[in-house]
Design an enzyme around this catalytic site. Structure first.
Site, PDB file in Angstrom:
ATOM      1  N   PRO A   9      29.294  35.283  54.545  1.00  0.00           N
ATOM      2  CA  PRO A   9      28.392  34.340  53.664  1.00  0.00           C
ATOM      3  C   PRO A   9      29.034  33.226  53.099  1.00  0.00           C
ATOM      4  O   PRO A   9      30.137  33.857  52.468  1.00  0.00           O
ATOM      5  CB  PRO A   9      27.656  35.275  52.917  1.00  0.00           C
ATOM      6  CG  PRO A   9      28.568  36.558  52.859  1.00  0.00           C
ATOM      7  CD  PRO A   9      29.212  36.726  54.291  1.00  0.00           C
ATOM      8  N   ASN A  10      28.698  32.184  53.120  1.00  0.00           N
ATOM      9  CA  ASN A  10      29.098  30.862  52.250  1.00  0.00           C
ATOM     10  C   ASN A  10      30.364  30.301  52.623  1.00  0.00           C
ATOM     11  O   ASN A  10      30.832  29.368  52.209  1.00  0.00           O
ATOM     12  CB  ASN A  10      29.258  31.354  50.692  1.00  0.00           C
ATOM     13  CG  ASN A  10      28.072  31.688  49.896  1.00  0.00           C
ATOM     14  OD1 ASN A  10      26.816  30.973  50.101  1.00  0.00           O
ATOM     15  ND2 ASN A  10      27.976  32.904  49.363  1.00  0.00           N
ATOM     16  N   ARG A  17      33.251  22.492  48.518  1.00  0.00           N
ATOM     17  CA  ARG A  17      33.296  23.010  46.989  1.00  0.00           C
ATOM     18  C   ARG A  17      34.363  23.581  46.663  1.00  0.00           C
ATOM     19  O   ARG A  17      34.957  24.517  47.425  1.00  0.00           O
ATOM     20  CB  ARG A  17      31.823  23.794  46.641  1.00  0.00           C
ATOM     21  CG  ARG A  17      30.785  23.290  47.417  1.00  0.00           C
ATOM     22  CD  ARG A  17      29.572  22.860  46.313  1.00  0.00           C
ATOM     23  NE  ARG A  17      28.538  22.242  47.137  1.00  0.00           N
ATOM     24  CZ  ARG A  17      27.412  22.907  47.501  1.00  0.00           C
ATOM     25  NH1 ARG A  17      27.356  24.059  47.329  1.00  0.00           N
ATOM     26  NH2 ARG A  17      26.535  22.229  47.946  1.00  0.00           N
ATOM     27  N   TYR A  22      39.423  27.444  46.867  1.00  0.00           N
ATOM     28  CA  TYR A  22      39.325  27.517  48.510  1.00  0.00           C
ATOM     29  C   TYR A  22      40.153  26.435  49.369  1.00  0.00           C
ATOM     30  O   TYR A  22      40.005  26.744  50.424  1.00  0.00           O
ATOM     31  CB  TYR A  22      37.822  27.918  48.748  1.00  0.00           C
ATOM     32  CG  TYR A  22      37.224  28.927  48.433  1.00  0.00           C
ATOM     33  CD1 TYR A  22      37.404  30.468  48.671  1.00  0.00           C
ATOM     34  CD2 TYR A  22      36.183  28.740  47.300  1.00  0.00           C
ATOM     35  CE1 TYR A  22      36.901  31.449  48.264  1.00  0.00           C
ATOM     36  CE2 TYR A  22      35.552  29.875  46.910  1.00  0.00           C
ATOM     37  CZ  TYR A  22      36.088  31.327  47.200  1.00  0.00           C
ATOM     38  OH  TYR A  22      35.348  32.306  46.693  1.00  0.00           O
ATOM     39  N   ASN A  74      36.852  37.125  58.079  1.00  0.00           N
ATOM     40  CA  ASN A  74      36.676  36.771  56.836  1.00  0.00           C
ATOM     41  C   ASN A  74      35.291  37.453  56.402  1.00  0.00           C
ATOM     42  O   ASN A  74      34.205  36.189  56.809  1.00  0.00           O
ATOM     43  CB  ASN A  74      37.134  35.463  56.495  1.00  0.00           C
ATOM     44  CG  ASN A  74      36.993  35.136  54.928  1.00  0.00           C
ATOM     45  OD1 ASN A  74      36.370  36.195  54.258  1.00  0.00           O
ATOM     46  ND2 ASN A  74      37.648  34.213  54.234  1.00  0.00           N
ATOM     47  N   ALA A  77      31.736  37.859  50.602  1.00  0.00           N
ATOM     48  CA  ALA A  77      31.509  38.996  49.770  1.00  0.00           C
ATOM     49  C   ALA A  77      30.952  40.173  50.563  1.00  0.00           C
ATOM     50  O   ALA A  77      30.924  41.438  49.616  1.00  0.00           O
ATOM     51  CB  ALA A  77      30.425  38.236  49.048  1.00  0.00           C
ATOM     52  N   GLU A  98      41.687  41.237  58.760  1.00  0.00           N
ATOM     53  CA  GLU A  98      41.096  40.752  57.659  1.00  0.00           C
ATOM     54  C   GLU A  98      41.539  39.453  56.804  1.00  0.00           C
ATOM     55  O   GLU A  98      42.890  39.627  56.722  1.00  0.00           O
ATOM     56  CB  GLU A  98      40.919  42.005  56.562  1.00  0.00           C
ATOM     57  CG  GLU A  98      40.192  41.404  55.455  1.00  0.00           C
ATOM     58  CD  GLU A  98      39.849  42.766  54.137  1.00  0.00           C
ATOM     59  OE1 GLU A  98      40.403  43.801  54.549  1.00  0.00           O
ATOM     60  OE2 GLU A  98      39.480  42.302  53.182  1.00  0.00           O
ATOM     61  N   HIS A 100      41.348  36.707  53.863  1.00  0.00           N
ATOM     62  CA  HIS A 100      40.929  35.965  52.839  1.00  0.00           C
ATOM     63  C   HIS A 100      41.644  34.674  52.351  1.00  0.00           C
ATOM     64  O   HIS A 100      42.768  34.797  52.216  1.00  0.00           O
ATOM     65  CB  HIS A 100      40.763  36.981  51.623  1.00  0.00           C
ATOM     66  CG  HIS A 100      39.746  38.028  51.840  1.00  0.00           C
ATOM     67  ND1 HIS A 100      38.354  37.935  51.927  1.00  0.00           N
ATOM     68  CD2 HIS A 100      40.146  39.426  52.073  1.00  0.00           C
ATOM     69  CE1 HIS A 100      37.887  39.131  52.266  1.00  0.00           C
ATOM     70  NE2 HIS A 100      39.064  40.163  52.454  1.00  0.00           N
ATOM     71  N   ARG A 107      41.711  38.067  41.300  1.00  0.00           N
ATOM     72  CA  ARG A 107      40.127  37.504  40.814  1.00  0.00           C
ATOM     73  C   ARG A 107      39.415  38.807  40.136  1.00  0.00           C
ATOM     74  O   ARG A 107      40.003  39.762  39.660  1.00  0.00           O
ATOM     75  CB  ARG A 107      39.527  36.897  41.999  1.00  0.00           C
ATOM     76  CG  ARG A 107      40.226  35.721  42.400  1.00  0.00           C
ATOM     77  CD  ARG A 107      39.385  35.265  43.682  1.00  0.00           C
ATOM     78  NE  ARG A 107      38.145  34.594  43.424  1.00  0.00           N
ATOM     79  CZ  ARG A 107      37.166  34.226  44.232  1.00  0.00           C
ATOM     80  NH1 ARG A 107      37.568  34.152  45.528  1.00  0.00           N
ATOM     81  NH2 ARG A 107      35.830  33.847  43.553  1.00  0.00           N
TER      82      ARG A 107
HETATM   83  O1  CA2 Z   1      38.815  34.500  49.534  1.00  0.00           O
HETATM   84  C1  CA2 Z   1      38.161  34.614  50.677  1.00  0.00           C
HETATM   85  O2  CA2 Z   1      38.056  33.981  51.784  1.00  0.00           O
HETATM   86  C2  CA2 Z   1      36.746  35.314  50.150  1.00  0.00           C
HETATM   87  O3  CA2 Z   1      36.253  36.213  51.294  1.00  0.00           O
HETATM   88  C3  CA2 Z   1      35.710  34.268  50.036  1.00  0.00           C
HETATM   89  C4  CA2 Z   1      34.340  34.853  49.488  1.00  0.00           C
HETATM   90  C5  CA2 Z   1      34.607  35.730  48.279  1.00  0.00           C
HETATM   91  O4  CA2 Z   1      33.130  36.424  48.169  1.00  0.00           O
HETATM   92  C6  CA2 Z   1      35.422  36.791  48.666  1.00  0.00           C
HETATM   93  O5  CA2 Z   1      35.531  37.777  47.787  1.00  0.00           O
HETATM   94  C7  CA2 Z   1      36.914  36.323  48.921  1.00  0.00           C
HETATM   95  C8  CA2 Z   1      33.503  33.619  49.032  1.00  0.00           C
HETATM   96  C9  CA2 Z   1      33.236  32.543  50.217  1.00  0.00           C
HETATM   97  C10 CA2 Z   1      32.405  31.453  49.356  1.00  0.00           C
HETATM   98  O6  CA2 Z   1      33.203  30.386  50.066  1.00  0.00           O
HETATM   99  C11 CA2 Z   1      33.091  29.136  49.092  1.00  0.00           C
HETATM  100  C12 CA2 Z   1      33.871  28.105  49.708  1.00  0.00           C
HETATM  101  C13 CA2 Z   1      33.656  26.842  48.925  1.00  0.00           C
HETATM  102  C14 CA2 Z   1      32.797  26.637  48.008  1.00  0.00           C
HETATM  103  C15 CA2 Z   1      31.959  27.776  47.688  1.00  0.00           C
HETATM  104  C16 CA2 Z   1      32.030  28.906  48.398  1.00  0.00           C
END
Ligand code: CA2
Length: 145
Positions: A9-10, A17, A22, A74, A77, A98, A100, A107
């Site tokens: 997700p996301n 963003r 990121y 990846n 969440a 895995e 990230h 965090r």
């Molecule tokens: O650091 C990572 O790759 C995560 O898997 C990213 C997830 C987060 O929930 C994990 O704890 C760590 C969130 C992905 C959201 O990606 C976005 C990218 C750009 C802007 C907003 C969200």
């Protein structure tokens, strides 16, 4: 050798963003770079991104049915919440790395727990989008060892 690249997700927002967290690399960029690396390594990738837990699980099952040999994951969440995704990897016995993009250990505490970590073959955490490529290299080396 077929390898699944699974993004949760996301992660479709990558590069659009929160670049301070990121980076500026988009998921499309990641896909292109991984496909180039896959050619170099002599493997074939299947890219899946979904914001829906059940869809991710269905795609892991499909990869299992199709004889995929590994996965770069990846789970976003869902990493921290999804027993079901963990069970999908255990159920199909697909070895996975895995990944990230951010350093989850720097965090919030709820990101310090991964339900995938102890069943993964390895992890690449906090090295940005290049983590996908490092993960693929490491996974393929392990599978060929
Ligand atoms: O650091 C990572 O790759 C995560 O898997 C990213 C997830 C987060 O929930 C994990 O704890 C760590 C969130 C992905 C959201 O990606 C976005 C990218 C750009 C802007 C907003 C969200």
């Amino acid at each position: 050798m077929k390898i699944l690249v699974l993004n949760g997700p996301n992660l479709n927002l990558l590069g659009t963003r929160e670049p301070e967290r990121y980076g500026a690399t988009t998921l499309e960029d990641v896909t292109t770079r991984l496909d180039e690396l896959a050619e170099e390594l002599g493997v074939v990738l299947w890219h899946v991104q979904s914001n829906h837990e059940g869809e991710l699980i269905d795609q892991v099952h499909e990869a299992g049915r199709q004889g995929f040999k590994g996965a770069v994951v990846n789970a976003g969440a869902y990493t921290h919440t999804s027993i079901a995704l963990r069970d999908a990897f255990l159920g199909t016995a697909i070895p996975f790395v895995e990944v990230h993009v951010s350093n989850v250990y720097a965090r919030e505490p709820f990101r310090h727990k991964s339900l995938l970590a102890d069943v993964a073959v390895g992890a690449v955490i906090g090295l940005g989008a290049q983590g996908y490529e490092l993960g693929l290299r490491g996974l393929v080396a392990k599978l060929r060892a």
